[in-house]
Design a protein around this motif. Structure first.
Motif, PDB file in Angstrom:
ATOM      1  N   ARG A   1       1.612   2.122 -17.081  1.00 51.95           N
ATOM      2  CA  ARG A   1       2.349   1.415 -16.038  1.00 51.95           C
ATOM      3  C   ARG A   1       3.231   2.417 -15.305  1.00 51.95           C
ATOM      4  O   ARG A   1       3.509   3.512 -15.810  1.00 51.95           O
ATOM      5  CB  ARG A   1       3.198   0.289 -16.636  1.00 51.95           C
ATOM      6  CG  ARG A   1       4.315   0.781 -17.528  1.00 51.95           C
ATOM      7  CD  ARG A   1       5.066  -0.375 -18.176  1.00 51.95           C
ATOM      8  NE  ARG A   1       4.241  -1.033 -19.169  1.00 51.95           N
ATOM      9  CZ  ARG A   1       4.644  -2.097 -19.856  1.00 51.95           C
ATOM     10  NH1 ARG A   1       5.826  -2.633 -19.609  1.00 51.95           N
ATOM     11  NH2 ARG A   1       3.842  -2.635 -20.766  1.00 51.95           N
TER      12      ARG A   1
ATOM     13  N   GLN B   1       1.598  -0.077  -3.261  1.00 52.00           N
ATOM     14  CA  GLN B   1       1.941  -1.457  -2.923  1.00 52.00           C
ATOM     15  C   GLN B   1       3.451  -1.671  -2.856  1.00 52.00           C
ATOM     16  O   GLN B   1       3.935  -2.421  -1.999  1.00 52.00           O
ATOM     17  CB  GLN B   1       1.339  -2.401  -3.966  1.00 52.00           C
ATOM     18  CG  GLN B   1       1.295  -3.869  -3.549  1.00 52.00           C
ATOM     19  CD  GLN B   1       0.187  -4.162  -2.561  1.00 52.00           C
ATOM     20  OE1 GLN B   1      -0.683  -3.324  -2.354  1.00 52.00           O
ATOM     21  NE2 GLN B   1       0.233  -5.339  -1.951  1.00 52.00           N
ATOM     22  N   THR B   2       4.222  -1.001  -3.729  1.00 49.99           N
ATOM     23  CA  THR B   2       5.645  -1.312  -3.871  1.00 49.99           C
ATOM     24  C   THR B   2       6.562  -0.243  -3.305  1.00 49.99           C
ATOM     25  O   THR B   2       7.588  -0.557  -2.687  1.00 49.99           O
ATOM     26  CB  THR B   2       5.987  -1.544  -5.357  1.00 49.99           C
ATOM     27  OG1 THR B   2       5.085  -2.516  -5.903  1.00 49.99           O
ATOM     28  CG2 THR B   2       7.410  -2.029  -5.523  1.00 49.99           C
TER      29      THR B   2
ATOM     30  N   SER C   1      -4.326   2.224 -11.565  1.00 50.36           N
ATOM     31  CA  SER C   1      -3.330   1.158 -11.578  1.00 50.36           C
ATOM     32  C   SER C   1      -1.964   1.668 -11.145  1.00 50.36           C
ATOM     33  O   SER C   1      -1.243   1.000 -10.400  1.00 50.36           O
ATOM     34  CB  SER C   1      -3.248   0.545 -12.981  1.00 50.36           C
ATOM     35  OG  SER C   1      -2.246  -0.429 -13.049  1.00 50.36           O
ATOM     36  N   ALA C   2      -1.594   2.881 -11.602  1.00 47.82           N
ATOM     37  CA  ALA C   2      -0.297   3.449 -11.219  1.00 47.82           C
ATOM     38  C   ALA C   2      -0.240   3.749  -9.726  1.00 47.82           C
ATOM     39  O   ALA C   2       0.763   3.470  -9.060  1.00 47.82           O
ATOM     40  CB  ALA C   2      -0.032   4.720 -12.031  1.00 47.82           C
TER      41      ALA C   2
ATOM     42  N   GLU D   1      -7.307   4.284  -3.746  1.00 50.69           N
ATOM     43  CA  GLU D   1      -5.855   4.413  -3.866  1.00 50.69           C
ATOM     44  C   GLU D   1      -5.407   5.849  -3.606  1.00 50.69           C
ATOM     45  O   GLU D   1      -4.348   6.074  -3.002  1.00 50.69           O
ATOM     46  CB  GLU D   1      -5.407   3.970  -5.269  1.00 50.69           C
ATOM     47  CG  GLU D   1      -5.697   2.512  -5.585  1.00 50.69           C
ATOM     48  CD  GLU D   1      -4.944   1.558  -4.683  1.00 50.69           C
ATOM     49  OE1 GLU D   1      -3.949   1.989  -4.049  1.00 50.69           O
ATOM     50  OE2 GLU D   1      -5.336   0.374  -4.606  1.00 50.69           O
TER      51      GLU D   1
ATOM     52  N   HIS E   1      -1.981   2.286  -7.425  1.00 49.82           N
ATOM     53  CA  HIS E   1      -1.968   1.007  -6.715  1.00 49.82           C
ATOM     54  C   HIS E   1      -0.555   0.425  -6.681  1.00 49.82           C
ATOM     55  O   HIS E   1      -0.097  -0.058  -5.620  1.00 49.82           O
ATOM     56  CB  HIS E   1      -2.921   0.026  -7.385  1.00 49.82           C
ATOM     57  CG  HIS E   1      -2.850  -1.358  -6.817  1.00 49.82           C
ATOM     58  ND1 HIS E   1      -3.423  -1.698  -5.597  1.00 49.82           N
ATOM     59  CD2 HIS E   1      -2.265  -2.502  -7.286  1.00 49.82           C
ATOM     60  CE1 HIS E   1      -3.199  -2.974  -5.339  1.00 49.82           C
ATOM     61  NE2 HIS E   1      -2.493  -3.478  -6.347  1.00 49.82           N
ATOM     62  N   ASP E   2       0.147   0.463  -7.798  1.00 39.38           N
ATOM     63  CA  ASP E   2       1.519  -0.048  -7.840  1.00 39.38           C
ATOM     64  C   ASP E   2       2.432   0.759  -6.914  1.00 39.38           C
ATOM     65  O   ASP E   2       3.307   0.183  -6.245  1.00 39.38           O
ATOM     66  CB  ASP E   2       2.053  -0.005  -9.265  1.00 39.38           C
ATOM     67  CG  ASP E   2       1.323  -0.975 -10.176  1.00 39.38           C
ATOM     68  OD1 ASP E   2       0.654  -1.882  -9.649  1.00 39.38           O
ATOM     69  OD2 ASP E   2       1.399  -0.810 -11.408  1.00 39.38           O
TER      70      ASP E   2
END
Length: 398
Positions: free
Chosen positions: A251, A293-294, A286-287, A324, A289-290
Motif C-alpha cells: 500500500r 489518483q490521490t 496498485s501504489a 499507471e 494507481h493510488d
C-alpha cells in the motif's frame, strides 16, 4: 529460569547490542522471563519469543535474523565461525558476500584484540576518514556494510548537496528590475498620490528549485537499500528542498511529515511506526494507481522530478502497470527510476515488471552505494532533462 539457557539469552542480548540494536539489561531480563513463560519446545518458538522482546523497529529484523542464525547453532558453531573469519580461510569462501545484516553481526561476534594504550589514543584522535577509506566506503554495497560503516555512510549522506537547479515558475514576485508591469501595484501607487501620476511597478517570475517527489519501495527485497535512501531524502528536506516522500510495499503511505523531523534516526523511526507493510510484498501497479489518483495533482506541480525507487519485481504483474507508469511519466517533468539490481554488471531486463516500466522512464540508474548516490546528485543538476539518458539505460532496455 536458571542455568546455561539463561546465560545464553544474556550473551545473545549482548551480541545484539554490539550489532547496533538498543538492547539493555531490562530487555534481557524480559527476554529470560518470556522464554520461561513461553517454553522452548521448538526452535521457532524461541525465535519469535526473543524477536518480540528485542526487536522494536521493522529495520531491526534483518540484524536479529542474522544474529539468531549465527548464535543459536549446534555445538561448535563458535569455532567454525572463528575459522571462517581467519586469514587462512579458503579463497572461494572469502569471495562470498555476506547476506544483508550479517556483516554487522559478524563484526559484533568477532573477538576484539587488545591494543596498546598509545595505539587506542591515536585511533580516537584520528576521527576522520582518510581519502582511501572514503573511496572504499563509497564503492561498498549498502547491504554489505557493517554497523560502523553504515554510521559513516549516514554522515556522508548528510553532507551531500544538490546543485543549484533553480528555474522560473509561473508565480510572480515584486522586482524593481522585472520585465513585467504589475498593474495592480501600479494603480495602488497612483491612488496614494491622488492619481495625478502613475508610477509603474514591476515584477518577475519566481526562481526556485523544482520539487522532488520520491516513491520508495520498502518491500523485503530492497529494505537494506531503501533505509539509506530515506536518509538521503531526509538530508534533502533538511536543506529546505521541497521533497514529498512516499513509501509503498502493498500500500502507499505518505511519510513526508515524519521525515521532516530534524534528527534522521527519529524521523525514520516515526516513519516506520506509521507504515504497516514494511518489508512486505510488492504491488507497484496498485501504489502507482493510488498516487496518480490521490496525490498527483497535489505534489506534481512546478516541474516536479519523480524518483521511483524499486527493483521492479512485481509480485503480481498486472496489465495496468504500464498504464499507471505512463500516466506518472506524463504528469511530471522528469521520471528517474532508481534500481538496486543495477549493481550487477550482468543485469538484464527480463522480469515482466521491469519490462513494463522501462519504456516510461527518462533515466534508469543504480542506487546501491554512496558513489551511485553521488552520481544521482549530479544528474539532478541543471542541464539534465528528459533527453539526458545514460548509456546504462540504453543497454538495459535493449
Amino acid at each position: 529460569m536458571t542455568g546455561r539457557l539463561a546465560d545464553n539469552v544474556a550473551l545473545f542480548g549482548r551480541a545484539l547490542r554490539a550489532a547496533g540494536l538498543p538492547v539493555g539489561p531490562g530487555a534481557v531480563v524480559d527476554a529470560v522471563g518470556a522464554v520461561e513463560a513461553a517454553g522452548i519446545a521448538r526452535r521457532e518458538d524461541l525465535y519469535w519469543t526473543l524477536h518480540s522482546v528485542f526487536v522494536t523497529r521493522h529495520e531491526q529484523s534483518a540484524v536479529f535474523d542474522a544474529a539468531f542464525r549465527l548464535f543459536w547453532r549446534r555445538r561448535g558453531f563458535l569455532e567454525k565461525l572463528l575459522s571462517e573469519m581467519s586469514p587462512i580461510a579458503p579463497a572461494e569462501r572469502a569471495r562470498e558476500k555476506p547476506k544483508p545484516g550479517e556483516s554487522r553481526v559478524l563484526e559484533a561476534m568477532r573477538p576484539q584484540r587488545k591494543e596498546a594504550p598509545e595505539e587506542v589514543v591515536e585511533h580516537e584522535v584520528s576521527a576522520r576518514l582518510t581519502t582511501s577509506d572514503r573511496d572504499v566506503l563509497k564503492e561498498r554495497d549498502f547491504a554489505q556494510m557493517s554497523a560502523a560503516e553504515i554510521a559513516r555512510a549516514k554522515r556522508l549522506i548528510q553532507a551531500l548537496v544538490l546543485p543549484d537547479d533553480s528555474r522560473p515558475t509561473r508565480r510572480m514576485t515584486t522586482d524593481p528590475r522585472g520585465r513585467h508591469v504589475d498593474l495592480r501595484a501600479s494603480l495602488r501607487r497612483s491612488l496614494r498620490g491622488g492619481g495625478a501620476a502613475i508610477e509603474l511597478a514591476h515584477r518577475s517570475r519566481t526562481v526556485r528549485p523544482p520539487p522532488i517527489v520520491a516513491l520508495v519501495d520498502i518491500s523485503g527485497s530492497v529494505a537494506e537499500y531503501s533505509r539509506l535512501f530515506l536518509h538521503f531524502l531526509h538530508a534533502l528536506a533538511e536543506r529546505r528542498r521541497r521533497v514529498q516522500s512516499f513509501v509503498f510495499a502493498t500500500r502507499l503511505t505518505n511519510v513526508t511529515r515524519e521525515l521532516a523531523h530534524r534528527d534522521p534516526d527519529d524521523a525514520l523511526a516515526r516513519a516506520a511506526t506509521r507504515v504497516r507493510d514494511w518489508e512486505g510484498g510488492t504491488r507497484i501497479a496498485s501504489a502507482l494507481h493510488d498516487f496518480n489518483q490521490t496525490w498527483s495533482r497535489r505534489v506534481l506541480g512546478q516541474g516536479a522530478v519523480v524518483l521511483l525507487f524499486t527493483d521492479g519485481l512485481e509480485r503480481e504483474v498486472e496489465s495496468d502497470l504500464a498504464f499507471e507508469a505512463d500516466r506518472l511519466h506524463r504528469s511530471c517533468r522528469r521520471l528517474v527510476w532508481l534500481n538496486p539490481l543495477l549493481r550487477f554488471g550482468a543485469f538484464e531486463a527480463r522480469a515482466a515488471g521491469i519490462r513494463a516500466l522501462l519504456p516510461h522512464v527518462d533515466e534508469f540508474r543504480p542506487i546501491h552505494s554512496l558513489a551511485s548516490m553521488e552520481d544521482l546528485v549530479r544528474a539532478l543538476g541543471p542541464g539534465q532533462g528528459k533527453d539526458a539518458k545514460p548509456a546504462r539505460f540504453l543497454r538495459a532496455a535493449s
